[in-house]
Every structure is written in C-alpha cells, then in structure tokens.
Scaffold this motif. Structure first.
Motif, PDB file in Angstrom:
ATOM      1  N   TYR A 191       8.614  14.865 -20.969  1.00 42.98           N
ATOM      2  CA  TYR A 191       8.376  15.183 -19.977  1.00 42.98           C
ATOM      3  C   TYR A 191       6.650  16.689 -20.562  1.00 42.98           C
ATOM      4  CZ  TYR A 191       8.707  18.688 -16.276  1.00 42.98           C
ATOM      5  OH  TYR A 191       7.650  19.098 -14.145  1.00 42.98           O
ATOM      6  N   ASN A 192       7.754  17.282 -21.615  1.00 43.34           N
ATOM      7  CA  ASN A 192       6.853  18.635 -21.447  1.00 43.34           C
ATOM      8  C   ASN A 192       5.813  17.981 -22.256  1.00 43.34           C
ATOM      9  OD1 ASN A 192       8.719  19.995 -20.809  1.00 43.34           O
ATOM     10  ND2 ASN A 192       9.631  20.035 -23.186  1.00 43.34           N
ATOM     11  N   SER A 193       5.629  17.149 -23.132  1.00 42.43           N
ATOM     12  CA  SER A 193       3.965  16.603 -23.714  1.00 42.43           C
ATOM     13  C   SER A 193       3.479  16.009 -22.172  1.00 42.43           C
ATOM     14  CB  SER A 193       4.543  15.275 -25.265  1.00 42.43           C
ATOM     15  OG  SER A 193       4.943  14.506 -24.349  1.00 42.43           O
ATOM     16  N   LEU A 194       4.356  15.548 -21.653  1.00 45.34           N
ATOM     17  CA  LEU A 194       3.093  14.932 -20.447  1.00 45.34           C
ATOM     18  C   LEU A 194       2.323  15.733 -19.857  1.00 45.34           C
ATOM     19  CD1 LEU A 194       5.105  11.787 -18.810  1.00 45.34           C
ATOM     20  CD2 LEU A 194       3.122  12.003 -19.584  1.00 45.34           C
ATOM     21  N   THR A 195       3.309  17.570 -19.320  1.00 40.75           N
ATOM     22  CA  THR A 195       2.457  18.530 -18.688  1.00 40.75           C
ATOM     23  C   THR A 195       1.339  19.219 -19.165  1.00 40.75           C
ATOM     24  OG1 THR A 195       4.578  20.093 -19.668  1.00 40.75           O
ATOM     25  CG2 THR A 195       4.672  18.337 -17.116  1.00 40.75           C
ATOM     26  N   ASP A 196       1.917  19.035 -20.912  1.00 39.92           N
ATOM     27  CA  ASP A 196       0.961  19.353 -21.717  1.00 39.92           C
ATOM     28  C   ASP A 196      -0.572  19.192 -21.272  1.00 39.92           C
ATOM     29  OD1 ASP A 196       2.377  21.582 -22.512  1.00 39.92           O
ATOM     30  OD2 ASP A 196       2.666  20.689 -24.491  1.00 39.92           O
ATOM     31  N   ILE A 197      -1.060  17.774 -20.933  1.00 33.86           N
ATOM     32  CA  ILE A 197      -2.239  16.940 -21.165  1.00 33.86           C
ATOM     33  C   ILE A 197      -2.753  17.761 -20.546  1.00 33.86           C
ATOM     34  CG2 ILE A 197      -2.833  14.706 -20.668  1.00 33.86           C
ATOM     35  CD1 ILE A 197      -0.478  13.432 -21.628  1.00 33.86           C
ATOM     36  N   SER A 198      -4.095  18.312 -20.701  1.00 35.87           N
ATOM     37  CA  SER A 198      -4.798  19.248 -19.453  1.00 35.87           C
ATOM     38  C   SER A 198      -5.240  17.029 -18.459  1.00 35.87           C
ATOM     39  CB  SER A 198      -6.333  19.549 -20.309  1.00 35.87           C
ATOM     40  OG  SER A 198      -6.680  19.517 -19.807  1.00 35.87           O
ATOM     41  N   ASP A 199      -5.538  17.749 -17.185  1.00 33.56           N
ATOM     42  CA  ASP A 199      -6.270  17.017 -16.706  1.00 33.56           C
ATOM     43  C   ASP A 199      -7.538  16.292 -16.697  1.00 33.56           C
ATOM     44  OD1 ASP A 199      -4.466  16.238 -14.896  1.00 33.56           O
ATOM     45  OD2 ASP A 199      -5.100  17.417 -13.355  1.00 33.56           O
ATOM     46  N   SER A 200      -8.270  17.397 -17.546  1.00 32.97           N
ATOM     47  CA  SER A 200      -9.729  17.221 -17.919  1.00 32.97           C
ATOM     48  C   SER A 200     -10.006  15.318 -18.647  1.00 32.97           C
ATOM     49  CB  SER A 200     -10.755  17.909 -18.937  1.00 32.97           C
ATOM     50  OG  SER A 200      -9.158  18.377 -19.498  1.00 32.97           O
ATOM     51  N   TYR A 201      -8.580  15.137 -19.479  1.00 35.21           N
ATOM     52  CA  TYR A 201      -9.214  14.715 -20.165  1.00 35.21           C
ATOM     53  C   TYR A 201      -8.508  13.128 -20.192  1.00 35.21           C
ATOM     54  CZ  TYR A 201      -7.745  17.101 -24.422  1.00 35.21           C
ATOM     55  OH  TYR A 201      -7.944  17.378 -26.323  1.00 35.21           O
ATOM     56  N   ILE A 202      -7.774  12.979 -18.491  1.00 38.77           N
ATOM     57  CA  ILE A 202      -7.388  11.841 -17.648  1.00 38.77           C
ATOM     58  C   ILE A 202      -9.264  11.927 -16.866  1.00 38.77           C
ATOM     59  CG2 ILE A 202      -6.638  10.818 -15.647  1.00 38.77           C
ATOM     60  CD1 ILE A 202      -4.163  12.736 -17.603  1.00 38.77           C
ATOM     61  N   LYS A 203      -9.305  12.882 -17.120  1.00 36.85           N
ATOM     62  CA  LYS A 203     -10.475  12.528 -15.671  1.00 36.85           C
ATOM     63  C   LYS A 203     -11.694  11.976 -16.765  1.00 36.85           C
ATOM     64  CE  LYS A 203     -10.190  15.791 -11.859  1.00 36.85           C
ATOM     65  NZ  LYS A 203      -9.668  17.819 -12.351  1.00 36.85           N
ATOM     66  N   ALA A 204     -11.434  12.585 -17.448  1.00 37.67           N
ATOM     67  CA  ALA A 204     -13.154  12.077 -18.811  1.00 37.67           C
ATOM     68  C   ALA A 204     -12.773  10.554 -18.899  1.00 37.67           C
ATOM     69  CB  ALA A 204     -12.816  12.614 -20.215  1.00 37.67           C
ATOM     70  N   SER A 205     -11.701  10.464 -19.138  1.00 35.45           N
ATOM     71  CA  SER A 205     -10.778   8.588 -19.545  1.00 35.45           C
ATOM     72  C   SER A 205     -12.095   7.483 -18.348  1.00 35.45           C
ATOM     73  CB  SER A 205      -9.446   8.592 -19.762  1.00 35.45           C
ATOM     74  OG  SER A 205      -9.756   7.403 -19.708  1.00 35.45           O
ATOM     75  N   HIS A 206     -11.840   8.350 -16.586  1.00 41.37           N
ATOM     76  CA  HIS A 206     -11.681   7.672 -16.111  1.00 41.37           C
ATOM     77  C   HIS A 206     -13.239   7.433 -15.512  1.00 41.37           C
ATOM     78  CE1 HIS A 206      -8.749   6.365 -14.197  1.00 41.37           C
ATOM     79  NE2 HIS A 206      -7.153   7.844 -14.049  1.00 41.37           N
ATOM     80  N   ASP A 207     -13.775   8.641 -15.983  1.00 47.50           N
ATOM     81  CA  ASP A 207     -15.771   9.082 -15.676  1.00 47.50           C
ATOM     82  C   ASP A 207     -16.509   7.737 -16.593  1.00 47.50           C
ATOM     83  OD1 ASP A 207     -15.560  10.836 -13.638  1.00 47.50           O
ATOM     84  OD2 ASP A 207     -15.710  12.479 -15.372  1.00 47.50           O
ATOM     85  N   LEU A 208     -15.440   7.754 -17.706  1.00 41.91           N
ATOM     86  CA  LEU A 208     -16.094   7.577 -19.487  1.00 41.91           C
ATOM     87  C   LEU A 208     -15.572   5.640 -18.965  1.00 41.91           C
ATOM     88  CD1 LEU A 208     -14.966   8.811 -22.128  1.00 41.91           C
ATOM     89  CD2 LEU A 208     -17.920   8.076 -21.506  1.00 41.91           C
ATOM     90  N   GLY A 209     -15.441   4.774 -17.886  1.00 41.52           N
ATOM     91  CA  GLY A 209     -14.982   3.338 -17.036  1.00 41.52           C
ATOM     92  C   GLY A 209     -13.462   3.129 -17.895  1.00 41.52           C
TER      93      GLY A 209
END
Lengths: 356, 270
Positions: B159-177
């Motif tokens: 849980y701690n390592s999940l909450t450490d992930i910044s939302d921008s990584y996930i957005k970037a991943s989606h943006d890249l398809g």
C-alpha cells in the motif's frame, strides 16, 4: 504526537499505581511474623476451608503462592530469593530436585499419621522410603471417550486405539513420555525401558496409529473434548475429571493391562524456614478427615487410605479414578531417565508426529 | 565537538546492535557446538543433515512458509490496489491493520471457535444444507489462519509503495496509449516491487517457525522447525540441538533476504 505521549504517560501511571496498590494489599495480608507457613502449590490445589481450619487449630497463617508447571516451580526455587516452606512437585521432579540437592529430608520422628497412606502409594522409585516426600494426590494415564459415539464399556484397552474404525477420532496429549509409554505397555514393555529395539518397535507401532490421530494438543484438549470435537482422547485422570465435570457424556478408563501412575507430593525445599509450621501442616494434612475433605474439593484421588474410607460411596466405587488393586499393581511410575534417553524418547516421538 | 556529537548518536545504536543482535546470534552459534553433556562437538550439525526427520521438517517449513506467503500476496496486492484508490483510504488501511492490535493467541482461539465441529462456520453450512466438515487440524485451516494473520504485514508495504506512485506516471501511461491492464503490469507493478519484496520478507521469515499455530490450529499434524526448537529447549533441555536448528533457520532467512534483494539490484543495472 503530544496527545499520544500524554495518553501513554497516563496509561503507564495508572498501571504503576495499580501494581503498587496490589502489592500493598498482598503485603498487608501476608503475615511476615513467625506464625506463618509459605506454601508453594499448583493453582486451586487445596480446599480453602482447610486453610482457615488449620489456622484456627494451630494459629499458623498459610500464605499460598501458585505455579502452573513443575519446570516453572523448579526454576523459581533454584533461582533463590524465595522462602517457600512446602511445595508440591510431581514424581519425576522430586527425583530431579533431590539430585540437585534442593530438598530437605523429612524428620520422621515429627510426623504422625503416616500409617494412613496405602502401601501402593508409598516407597516409589522416585523417592525410596519416602525420605523426602509425602504423596498428596495421585492419578493415572488413561482413555477418555464420549458415549454419544462409543458405547459405554466398549473401549477399555490400549490396542483398541489402533482399530481402523476410529479413524481420525483420537486426540493425544502432547507429551513424549506418555504417548511412547502407552505404546510400550501395549507391547508388554516397561514405560521406563531404555532398550533401543523396544523403543524403535514402539515408534513403528505408533506410526501405524497416525491415521486415527486427529490432533496432538496440550491443555486445549480439555476444551476440545468437552465440546465434542473428538470422541476419544488419551490424557491424565486429573484432566479427565475436569472434562467430565463439563460434559457428562465423557468417561474415563484405565486399561487393565497397565498404565502410568503419577504422584504430586509435598516436599520441603531448601528455602524452608518455619519448621514447626511445616510439621504442623503435614500432620494436619495426614489426618484422614482433612485429606478426605481436600479430595472431595479437588476431585483427584487421595493416597491416604484412611481418608479414602471417609469419602462418599459413589466416589469410592468409581473405578475410573480409584482402579481396583489388580489394576493398581500393573501401574508404573516414570523414573528419571538419563538426558540421552529423554532425547531418544523425544526424537522417536517427533518422528511419529512427522509421520502422515 | 562535531565528532563527539555524532558519537552520541551512534553509541546507543551500536550498543543496541551488539547487545540485542550480534550477541544473541553469536550465542546461538556458540551453543550449537555443544551436546547434551556440554562437550564441544560438531555432532548436532551431522545429526541435522543426516536425519530424514529434520530434513523433511525443513522442507515442510519452507513449503508452508512459501504457501502462506503466496496466498497472502495474492490476496494482499489487489486489496492494497483497491484501497489506494478509495476516497477514505486512510480509514480503510486502518481497518486492515486493526487485527494486529489483537494478540496472536486470542486470534488463534477465535479461529478454533469458528472452525470447530460445532463452530460458527459449520452452523452456517448447516443452514444451507451442507453437512458438517472437519476443518480444524487440516493443512487448509492452518494455511488459512496463518495467511489471515500475515496479510496486514503484506498489505502495508505494498500500500505504501502504491501511494508513493505519482498520478502523472499513470496519466503518461494512458496518454502513450497503454490500456488499463498494460498500465498495471508495465508501470504500476514494477514500481511497487520494493514494497512487494519487503512484504515477502516480513511474511516469509516468521512463517518458517509458527509453532503455536501449528499446534493450536494444525493439531501438531504439521510439524515445522519451530516445533522442534520448542521441544529441544523446553522438554529435552538439549540447547545445543535447538540452537543448531536456530542456525539453520537464520541461514534460511539470510537466503530469503538475498533472493529478494539481488533481483532488485539486477533490475536497476538493466
């Protein structure tokens, strides 16, 4: 953070205050004068009315402290700093404390009523001639069964436990000496054998018991049996009487081919100081009337034959806890084995536990 | 001045290490070379590695610890993932941690009440017409209870390592398809590996020697090295043999730590 610290300090303060208060309370009841007797006993192992009666008769106040295992008692007395006048070790522990010079011999000239004890309960191998110990209660190892699944009287021998119809039905007390012991008896060997082929044969026979074994547990066995988790158990008579008081369907039987017999004994540890009180107490407990009252309260078997005669007929005729002389003659007491043999018993027992 | 100030901070730490880590481990090694008569010997190790009993026991311990770790991980990861997405996630994670406030023995006894022959689970089975099952003293119930106890310790680091992930990584991943599944497996999962690894370490290592549970829930039908250690220290007083098993357990733990650590380094180099 600050709140947490305050809460923590308040809690610590309360605990400290309570413990100091509790100590003050016990101090005020604990008479430190010379008219006392410090008894170190198992929990709930003497009738409280006897203690008040003893004080009324002799003027000695009894301070009771309790322990829950032989080993715990041994360690506490060995470490020092205590002043217990009497304690109640089991048979093998008497032998061990004797070997470690932790006991004071009984002065027989100051004892009365020793003739009340039955000859079957005296002069046992753990203390020849009862130089150090007086038997307090005794018991056996046997089979407990539930009459809802097993007909009354149908189960009476160790060998029957191996019957394939009792698959997954048996609970065993987790004790190497006892489990190896009843297997050795079923093979007509002594529970104290040091003969390796006999021990190996016992292990092989035990391995064949494993399909019938539901679990090997400690104190929880009482709760499981009372709740009917399993129909059969192998356990000590003292534990059996507790189970039976909770569940009337349970019965206890000592197989006629033999079993283990255990003793809890009054002894004087090296820490004793109040010898007048000690002998007054021992003589008081030797009296048939008092021993009978104690036996009725505790529910264990008394070695005091004169006291036995005073017990109600229903108790005297209870072959479960007072087996006939014929069975008594077959019972064996554990003797203290060498560390290597204790190890061998435990290793073989562990191999049985590993066997599936 | 500065040096003495630093020493002030170091001293308690080194004292702690020496007294409570190095000294006990050293004593276990020392005792493992003595037999029951207090003579120096290598026999304990010879016995251990030549006895089928101890080797099977070791294999059992590793197998059960592995299963417990695997089951906790399979349950914990999705749970941590879901909780980290919830609005009141601090409250939810508190609820997950709550059982660790209760003593282990009490939890074990509660499970006895649930799983016993006339227990709650069988009563519920009775209501739906399923005949009463024997659940206590089986491998399944042992693994269930052990996993239940270990799950909070697995969830927390994940849980701690999940909450450490910044939302921008996930957005970037989606943006890249990337699809949701690709984001999960290629972005989120690799980034939470450190949490998963510390979870595995925290769960696997104590699971190697759960002797109380193997007796209370497993009915001593499951024998792990912890059972043997208990017996050697309490019944036979053979501290040497008990310590030898202790040394084997320490080595097993070191191996577990190394396996979970080297992989992380390799990944960084790649």
């Amino acid at each position: 953070m600050k709140k947490f610290l305050i809460a923590f300090l308040v809690l610590m303060g309360i605990c400290l205050g309570l413990s100091v208060g509790a100590q003050q309370l016990t101090k005020s009841t604990g008479d430190t004068g010379s008219k006392v007797l410090n008894l170190y006993n198992w929990g709930d192992y003497i009738a409280p009315t006897l203690l008040t009666k003893f004080q009324k008769e002799t003027g000695y106040h009894v301070n009771v402290e309790t322990f829950d295992s032989n080993e715990a008692m041994y360690t506490k007395i060995k470490q020092g700093g205590t002043s217990y006048d009497l304690t109640v070790p089991s048979d093998y522990m008497v032998q061990k404390m004797k070997a470690d010079h932790m006991l004071i011999p009984l002065d027989k000239s100051r004892l009365t009523g020793m003739r009340n004890y039955g000859h079957s309960f005296m002069n046992k191998s753990f203390d020849p001639g009862n130089r150090y110990s007086i038997p307090y209660f005794w018991g056996t190892l046997g089979i407990i069964y539930n009459d809802q699944s097993i007909k009354l009287g149908q189960l009476a021998h160790w060998d029957q436990l191996w019957d394939s119809k009792y698959r997954d039905d048996i609970m065993l007390i987790d004790s190497a000496r006892d489990i190896m012991g009843f297997t050795l008896i079923s093979q007509h060997h002594s529970v104290n054998t040091t003969n390796t082929p006999e021990l190996l044969a016992a292990r092989d026979k035990l391995n064949k018991l494993s399909p019938n074994v539901k679990a090997i547990v400690a104190d929880e066995i009482k709760m499981y049996m009372a709740e009917g988790e399993a129909p059969i158990a192998v356990d000590w008579s003292g534990e059996a009487s507790e189970m039976m008081s909770q569940n009337s369907h349970l019965h206890y039987v000592v197989p006629t081919e033999g079993s283990n017999m255990w003793f809890d004994n009054l002894v004087i540890p090296k820490t004793a100081k109040h010898f007048k009180a000690i002998y007054a107490f021992l003589n008081f407990m030797n009296q048939p009337k008092n021993a009978a009252q104690n036996a009725e309260y505790i529910g264990y078997a008394t070695p005091n034959t004169a006291a036995f005669k005073l017990l109600p007929k229903s108790v005297r005729d209870d072959k479960q806890f007072y087996p006939s002389q014929k069975v008594l003659d077959k019972l064996e007491v554990y003797s203290n084995l060498s560390p290597e043999k204790v190890q061998q018993y435990n290793d073989l027992y562990l191999e049985f536990k590993m066997h599936h | 001045m500065k040096r003495s100030f630093r020493a002030m901070f170091y001293t308690p730490y080194f004292l702690w290490l020496a007294l409570f880590v190095i000294a006990p481990v050293g004593l276990i090694f020392y005792y493992s070379f003595f037999n029951i008569r207090h003579q120096f010997t290598f026999d304990n190790y010879a016995t251990f590695f030549s006895s089928g009993t101890y080797l099977t026991m070791t294999a059992n311990s590793v197998l059960y610890a592995f299963l417990i770790t695997l089951i906790s991980l399979v349950i914990s990861y999705p749970m941590a993932l879901v909780i980290s997405r919830l609005r009141h996630r601090d409250l939810w994670i508190l609820l997950v941690i709550l059982p660790t406030w209760i003593n282990l023995l009490l939890k074990a006894y509660a499970f006895i009440g649930l799983l016993s022959h006339d227990g709650l689970v069988n009563q519920l089975f009775g209501l739906v017409g399923i005949p009463a099952q024997h659940m206590l003293f089986t491998d399944a119930s042992f693994i269930l209870v052990a996993s239940y106890i270990q799950i909070p310790f697995m969830i927390l680091p994940i849980y701690n390592s999940l909450t450490d992930i910044s939302d921008s990584y996930i957005k970037a991943s989606h943006d890249l398809g990337a699809t949701n599944w690709q984001t999960l497996t290629k972005v989120i999962f690799p980034m939470t590996m450190p949490g998963v690894k510390s979870g595995i370490q925290i769960v696997f290592i104590p699971s190697l020697s759960l002797f109380m549970l193997s007796r209370l829930i497993g009915g001593n039908k499951i024998i792990t090295l912890g059972t043997a250690v208990e017996e050697h220290f309490l019944t036979t007083m053979n501290w040497g043999m008990g310590s030898t098993i202790g040394v084997v357990l320490i080595i097993a733990m070191v191996i577990a730590m190394m396996l979970t650590n080297t992989q992380r380094k390799r990944r960084r180099q790649a």
